[in-house]
Design an enzyme around this catalytic site. Sequence first.
Site, mmCIF file in Angstrom:
data_model
loop_
_atom_site.group_PDB
_atom_site.id
_atom_site.type_symbol
_atom_site.label_atom_id
_atom_site.label_comp_id
_atom_site.label_asym_id
_atom_site.label_seq_id
_atom_site.Cartn_x
_atom_site.Cartn_y
_atom_site.Cartn_z
ATOM 1 N N ASP A 185 0.780 -1.154 -0.108
ATOM 2 C CA ASP A 185 -0.064 0.130 0.033
ATOM 3 C C ASP A 185 0.904 1.382 -0.011
ATOM 4 O OD1 ASP A 185 -2.446 1.107 -0.116
ATOM 5 O OD2 ASP A 185 -2.647 1.422 2.086
ATOM 6 N N ASN A 220 1.031 3.487 -2.775
ATOM 7 C CA ASN A 220 1.796 3.747 -4.096
ATOM 8 C C ASN A 220 1.272 5.315 -4.525
ATOM 9 O OD1 ASN A 220 3.170 1.277 -4.988
ATOM 10 N ND2 ASN A 220 1.201 0.708 -4.195
ATOM 11 N N ASN A 235 -10.716 -2.290 -5.686
ATOM 12 C CA ASN A 235 -10.010 -1.490 -6.606
ATOM 13 C C ASN A 235 -10.763 -1.195 -8.004
ATOM 14 O OD1 ASN A 235 -6.871 -2.491 -5.822
ATOM 15 N ND2 ASN A 235 -7.822 -0.848 -4.869
ATOM 16 N N ARG A 293 1.642 -5.046 5.923
ATOM 17 C CA ARG A 293 1.344 -3.960 5.269
ATOM 18 C C ARG A 293 2.046 -2.676 5.358
ATOM 19 N NH1 ARG A 293 -5.002 -2.268 4.410
ATOM 20 N NH2 ARG A 293 -4.724 -0.511 3.271
#
Length: 303
Positions: free
Chosen positions: A47, A49, A95, A236
Amino acid sequence: MLRRRIMRGASSAENWLARKIYRKYERILEAEISEKPLPEHVAIIMDGNRRYARLSRLSIAESYELGAKKTEEVIEWCFDLGIKQLTIYAFSAENFRRSDEEKAVLFNLICRKFYEIEKNKKIHEHEVRVKAIGNLKKLPEYVIDAIKRAERATEKYNRFKLFIAVAYSGRMEILDAARRIAEKVRRGEISPEEIDEDLISSHLYHNDGGGGRNSGNGGGKSERSEVKTSVDLIIRTGGEKRLSNFVPWQSLGNECAAYFCAPFWPCFRRIDLLRAIRTYQQREEERKMTEVGRILKVMRCFL
Ligand code: FPP
Ligand code: MG
């Protein structure tokens, strides 16, 4: 002019020192974790980006490109360390709600990465079996083609397993497994009494080529039995402390360790991975100590 030169010199000396300290710390961490059992199956939520893009004034496409480079690096770190299985979250079912432009960037990147996998020297050298997990039917045809090619090119390998979650939802995975088991019960192939945790695990995407492939059988042995469905460690990046519908069945009930760290995915460092592994090892030790404590308590009752 002179002042600027001095400043530049000082800053490069600082960088040099920081690199030295970093390397030393990395070696210490690596020596520490090498003395204890490693997690066999690691899962990563890559995560941060887009936030990295904003921070560094890059386009989202450029930032995802760096993210994908990081993924390749991390796969190599896993080879080096001796981790056997890696599951990465490349595109969640959630997404699909993103803008068409962003989805196109991601699909093009994911597609290109699967084509690269097919021909990648390191993938073949390390005998990496690559498999996509998720509701693949929902993906554009060109992405499905690229996935099939990479899977076919690596299907004989078994030394390292790389699962790439695309169009993935953990709840949907469990639902799909339940539906296929129910179908088998209806056909009389299994009885309801035979449904246990192992049977459900064997119907998850990791084991059978899952959602959307119509592959039929979910259980089975041979190559499938070599996959470790349960996840030992979830990492994460990007600072959020949520698991976002990622491998819920695989991580629950088996004391999976979770490691949340601040760096955005393109900035994830080897020391972050090593620290995550150390967290897993600490959890394992605590778990064993708790079990020993419980046994001692029971024994004391009889003494
Ligand atoms: C989450 O960051 C990440 C993704 C949606 C995709 C990440 C995919 C890659 C890095 C490439 C995958 C590589 C292979 C080999 C297929 P985000 O978009 O949620 O960023 P944010 O949290 O900053 O908004
Ligand atoms: Mg995000």
